[in-house]
Each structure stands twice: as structure tokens, then as C-alpha cells.
Design a protein around this motif. Structure first.
Motif, mmCIF file in Angstrom:
data_model
loop_
_atom_site.group_PDB
_atom_site.id
_atom_site.type_symbol
_atom_site.label_atom_id
_atom_site.label_comp_id
_atom_site.label_asym_id
_atom_site.label_seq_id
_atom_site.Cartn_x
_atom_site.Cartn_y
_atom_site.Cartn_z
ATOM 1 N N LEU A 286 0.818 -1.220 0.046
ATOM 2 C CA LEU A 286 0.102 0.177 -0.102
ATOM 3 C C LEU A 286 0.906 1.250 -0.053
ATOM 4 O O LEU A 286 2.098 1.306 0.745
ATOM 5 C CB LEU A 286 -0.915 0.060 1.246
ATOM 6 C CG LEU A 286 -1.758 -1.254 1.369
ATOM 7 C CD1 LEU A 286 -2.787 -1.115 2.652
ATOM 8 C CD2 LEU A 286 -2.847 -0.964 0.363
ATOM 9 N N TYR A 313 -3.318 3.650 -0.663
ATOM 10 C CA TYR A 313 -3.797 3.228 -1.940
ATOM 11 C C TYR A 313 -3.222 1.940 -2.249
ATOM 12 O O TYR A 313 -2.103 1.696 -2.031
ATOM 13 C CB TYR A 313 -3.399 4.420 -3.039
ATOM 14 C CG TYR A 313 -4.096 5.566 -3.064
ATOM 15 C CD1 TYR A 313 -5.351 5.894 -3.760
ATOM 16 C CD2 TYR A 313 -3.662 6.495 -1.823
ATOM 17 C CE1 TYR A 313 -5.963 7.053 -3.577
ATOM 18 C CE2 TYR A 313 -4.547 7.750 -1.932
ATOM 19 C CZ TYR A 313 -5.684 7.832 -2.895
ATOM 20 O OH TYR A 313 -6.374 9.035 -2.596
ATOM 21 N N GLN A 321 -6.206 1.923 -6.026
ATOM 22 C CA GLN A 321 -7.739 2.155 -5.554
ATOM 23 C C GLN A 321 -7.644 2.657 -4.312
ATOM 24 O O GLN A 321 -6.728 2.040 -3.240
ATOM 25 C CB GLN A 321 -8.466 0.887 -5.457
ATOM 26 C CG GLN A 321 -9.766 0.698 -4.780
ATOM 27 C CD GLN A 321 -10.833 1.481 -5.239
ATOM 28 O OE1 GLN A 321 -11.051 1.498 -6.561
ATOM 29 N NE2 GLN A 321 -11.625 2.129 -4.588
ATOM 30 N N VAL A 323 -7.921 2.717 -0.321
ATOM 31 C CA VAL A 323 -8.513 1.585 0.583
ATOM 32 C C VAL A 323 -8.877 2.269 2.020
ATOM 33 O O VAL A 323 -9.562 1.571 2.878
ATOM 34 C CB VAL A 323 -7.557 0.449 0.761
ATOM 35 C CG1 VAL A 323 -7.500 -0.313 -0.557
ATOM 36 C CG2 VAL A 323 -6.221 0.942 1.317
ATOM 37 N N TRP A 361 -8.528 -5.318 7.841
ATOM 38 C CA TRP A 361 -8.720 -5.360 6.497
ATOM 39 C C TRP A 361 -9.505 -6.420 6.126
ATOM 40 O O TRP A 361 -9.720 -7.322 6.633
ATOM 41 C CB TRP A 361 -7.197 -6.030 5.769
ATOM 42 C CG TRP A 361 -7.125 -6.141 4.559
ATOM 43 C CD1 TRP A 361 -7.025 -7.164 3.687
ATOM 44 C CD2 TRP A 361 -7.094 -5.203 3.425
ATOM 45 N NE1 TRP A 361 -6.936 -7.085 2.369
ATOM 46 C CE2 TRP A 361 -7.008 -5.878 2.268
ATOM 47 C CE3 TRP A 361 -7.293 -3.631 3.608
ATOM 48 C CZ2 TRP A 361 -6.896 -5.048 0.927
ATOM 49 C CZ3 TRP A 361 -7.185 -3.021 2.302
ATOM 50 C CH2 TRP A 361 -7.024 -3.694 1.089
ATOM 51 N N ASP A 364 -10.551 -5.600 0.288
ATOM 52 C CA ASP A 364 -10.354 -4.441 -0.530
ATOM 53 C C ASP A 364 -10.358 -3.353 -0.078
ATOM 54 O O ASP A 364 -10.150 -2.116 -0.805
ATOM 55 C CB ASP A 364 -11.329 -4.443 -1.614
ATOM 56 C CG ASP A 364 -12.724 -4.331 -1.312
ATOM 57 O OD1 ASP A 364 -12.896 -4.298 0.028
ATOM 58 O OD2 ASP A 364 -13.819 -4.488 -2.199
ATOM 59 N N HIS A 365 -10.727 -2.982 1.318
ATOM 60 C CA HIS A 365 -10.565 -1.786 1.913
ATOM 61 C C HIS A 365 -10.346 -2.027 3.496
ATOM 62 O O HIS A 365 -10.338 -3.192 4.058
ATOM 63 C CB HIS A 365 -11.694 -0.825 1.889
ATOM 64 C CG HIS A 365 -13.209 -1.477 2.190
ATOM 65 N ND1 HIS A 365 -13.835 -2.347 1.679
ATOM 66 C CD2 HIS A 365 -13.922 -1.070 3.506
ATOM 67 C CE1 HIS A 365 -15.040 -2.869 2.295
ATOM 68 N NE2 HIS A 365 -14.831 -1.824 3.545
#
Length: 374
Positions: A286, A313, A321, A323, A361, A364-365
């Protein structure tokens, strides 16, 4: 007898009240729209409006007091919106200005329009308060033709110069043209416009879905609006912070910062302990980006209206994306003193004023797992 009178009064009043309530709750009528026609070929930008079909014409309301007027046409081809304007003015002067504003009202609550200005010598700078970037202004091209009291302009606005537009759904927009006619030094220019209150009077305009499809962007579902940048595209959700990025080249930490936070904030200078990267349990990296402005001043005071933000990100090739978006420094929390992501995907952010905020977590976010102390 009294009860009969009361009943009669209620019978008389309730229908009216019900009607008023229904009237208040009635949904607003949808705006009528007119489709922008496709052009067989791109205009030459020479001030000759014959390149534009007459199927879409924009005019200001008739005014007996105005000494100027205009007629405009619009069309699109590939990834560009073209606008042709023919203005007539009894005294065409250097200070006469044509202001062109484009705004997509369905691009999100934080979206705004772009303003471009023109005169008989070509482009003029947009007003600083408009928020129209220098990059967008430079992308716009114009061809001007002046003859007697007539000024003809052909304007090309590429997709990247457009303001934020919807990521899906109708590409409905307002095209506002305002001609400021300065007839004498020091006089107040009587503005002639086809818009009122920032919106077109009558029909709005709409670009077809093929205009957006031609850009070949594939944002996730939570992206509401798309906005062009010098090195790629940004996708926005309901907040002002970008939650998706597509760059022209493979993303690096430096390029990501340029796209999502042009005013780079140095962690050490801001007094926060934030790493450049974090490692997820699945081995993916990330990237960490700081944006905003630190509320703390050199003399130790804190401005509650300012906030330093922390964005995480997940990068894959040319796309990223977001997160997590969370404060890195506020007057309430203090400064972030540690940001730790463990092997199980638990993220903790500790602040100088005492609280620790925890996240988990979710694939995906990150999701917050406890409220903590604010």
C-alpha cells in the motif's frame, strides 16, 4: 352542534392541507435535455461555423437593452466537445469578453464547473476564483475570426479539460455563455447570457454515452465522478478526496502523489510519523499519501479549520484504489505518532493526544473496528 361545526371545519381544512402536503412532496420535474450532435469531422478552428450542424442552437433571451447578442452551436467528435459562437456587437472592443462555462450537475456534490474566457485575440485567463486549472485552460484551443461588428469563435474542449463529469448515467451538462459588452471606459458591461443562476434557461445539453466509452476508463462502482489530470484520471466518490486513479504510465509513489495530492506534504515537516508504504498480509504494498494542511503552527497553536489527511492506496499497474482515508493530524486527535499494519491485517493509528484508532482489512478496504477516543 359544536361538534358538527368542528367536524365541518376539519372536513373543509384537511383536503386543502393534504393537497398542500402533496404539492410540497411532489418530486421536481426532470429537466428536458437536448443531445449534442456528432460531427462527421473535427472543425478546423478557423472561425467558420459551417462545420457545425444547425440542429443544436443556443441563444440568450431577447433583450431590448442589450447592444450585443450571440448564437452558439455545439457538437462532439471522439473525445472532444466543440462549441461555435457568433457574437454581434455594435462596438467590438479589446475588453469585450466571452465567458464559457461547462458544468455537469450530476457529477457529485463536490463537483464544480470550468470557466474559459475568450476575446477577439483568442484565449484569456480564467478568473483565479473559478478553480479552473491552468492545465485545463492550456488544453482548450480556439480559432477566432473578426469581421466588422461580428466575432466568430470555434472552441475545442478535450475530455481532460472538462470539469468533473458522471462516471455513469446521463452526461447532462449546462453550457453557459456570457458576453460582456464594454462600450465605454469605466462602464459596467451589460452581460448577455443564455443562463440564469448558473443553469441554462430551458433545455440542458447531453453528450452521448459513446463520448465516455471512448475514453476506455473502467472505474469501480463507488466512483461517481471522473476528472482529467495531466498524467491520468481521478475518480471521486461522495467525498472531495479521490478514491481511484488511472495513470498514463505505471504508477510510482511519486506519480501517485502528483495525481492525488499536487501539494505534497512532507511527513517529517508536518510532525507526523507516517511510513511511505505498508505491507498487506497477502504481500501487496500500500502506498501512503499525505494531503491537506497541518493544523499545527510553528508557535504551537492549532487551527481547527485545517486538517492533514492520510490516504492509503492499493496499486496495480496504472491504477490505484483508495482503501482508507483518515486524519493524520487534527486539533482533536493530535498528530499521528505511529501507523502500524500487522501480519493479520490489523491497522492501528496512534495519536499524540492519546487515542488509538483500529481498523481491519476486509479484502479491498479497511473497516474501523472500534470507536476509540476522539
Amino acid at each position: 352542534m359544536r361538534s358538527l361545526v368542528v367536524s365541518a371545519l376539519l372536513w373543509a381544512l384537511v383536503p386543502g392541507a393534504t393537497f398542500a402536503q402533496e404539492k410540497e412532496q411532489a418530486p421536481a420535474k426532470p429537466r428536458t435535455v437536448k443531445s449534442v450532435p456528432s460531427l462527421a469531422r473535427a472543425p478546423k478552428l478557423d472561425g467558420n461555423l459551417k462545420d457545425f450542424p444547425a440542429t443544436l442552437t443556443v441563444k440568450p433571451p431577447a433583450s431590448v437593452d442589450a447592444s450585443a447578442s450571440f448564437t452558439a452551436r455545439a457538437g462532439w467528435r471522439k473525445d472532444t466537445l466543440f462549441v461555435g459562437v457568433e457574437a454581434t456587437d455594435d462596438q467590438l472592443q479589446a475588453k469585450d469578453l466571452l465567458t464559457l462555462t461547462v458544468f455537469f450537475p450530476d457529477a457529485g456534490t463536490t463537483a464544480s464547473g470550468h470557466i474559459f474566457r475568450f476575446a477577439f485575440d483568442g484565449k484569456r485567463a480564467s478568473p483565479p476564483e473559478s478553480g479552473t486549472s491552468r492545465y485545463a485552460q492550456e488544453l482548450v484551443e480556439v480559432g477566432v475570426k473578426r469581421k466588422d461588428n461580428t466575432l466568430a469563435l470555434e472552441v475545442a474542449i478535450p475530455a481532460r479539460a472538462l470539469p468533473r463529469f458522471p462516471a455513469e448515467g446521463p452526461l447532462t451538462f449546462d453550457l453557459c455563455l456570457t458576453y460582456e459588452d464594454v462600450d465605454a471606459e469605466g462602464s459596467t458591461p451589460p452581460a448577455v447570457s443564455n443562463c440564469k443562476g448558473g443553469a441554462m434557461e430551458g433545455e440542458a445539453l447531453r453528450l452521448p454515452d459513446d463520448f465516455r466509452k471512448g475514453l476506455k476508463l473502467k472505474p469501480p462502482q463507488d466512483v461517481i465522478g471522473l476528472e482529467g489530470q495531466p498524467d491520468g484520471w481521478l475518480g471521486y466518490g461522495i467525498l472531495h478526496y479521490p478514491n481511484w486513479v488511472e495513470a498514463d504510465e505505471p504508477l510510482t509513489p511519486e506519480l501517485l502523489e502528483v495525481l492525488v495530492a499536487p501539494k505534497t506534504v512532507d511527513a517529517a515537516s508536518a510532525g507526523v510519523n507516517v511510513p511511505k508504504t505498508l505491507l498487506l498480509p497477502n504481500g501487496k504494498t500500500l502506498l501512503v499519501v499525505l494531503s491537506g494542511e497541518s493544523p499545527y503552527t510553528a508557535n504551537g497553536t492549532c487551527d481547527a479549520d485545517k486538517e492533514l489527511r492520510l490516504g492509503l492506496y492499493m496499486v496495480k499497474g496504472k491504477t490505484a484504489q483508495r482503501v482508507l482515508e483518515w486524519p493524520a493530524a487534527t486539533c482533536a486527535l493530535g498528530r499521528a505518532t505511529s501507523v502500524v499494519l500487522d501480519e493479520e491485517g490489523a491497522l492501528s493509528i496512534r495519536y499524540s493526544n492519546g487515542p488509538t484508532i483500529n481498523f481491519a482489512w476486509s479484502g479491498d478496504h479497511f473497516e474501523r473496528t472500534e470507536l476509540g477516543k476522539r
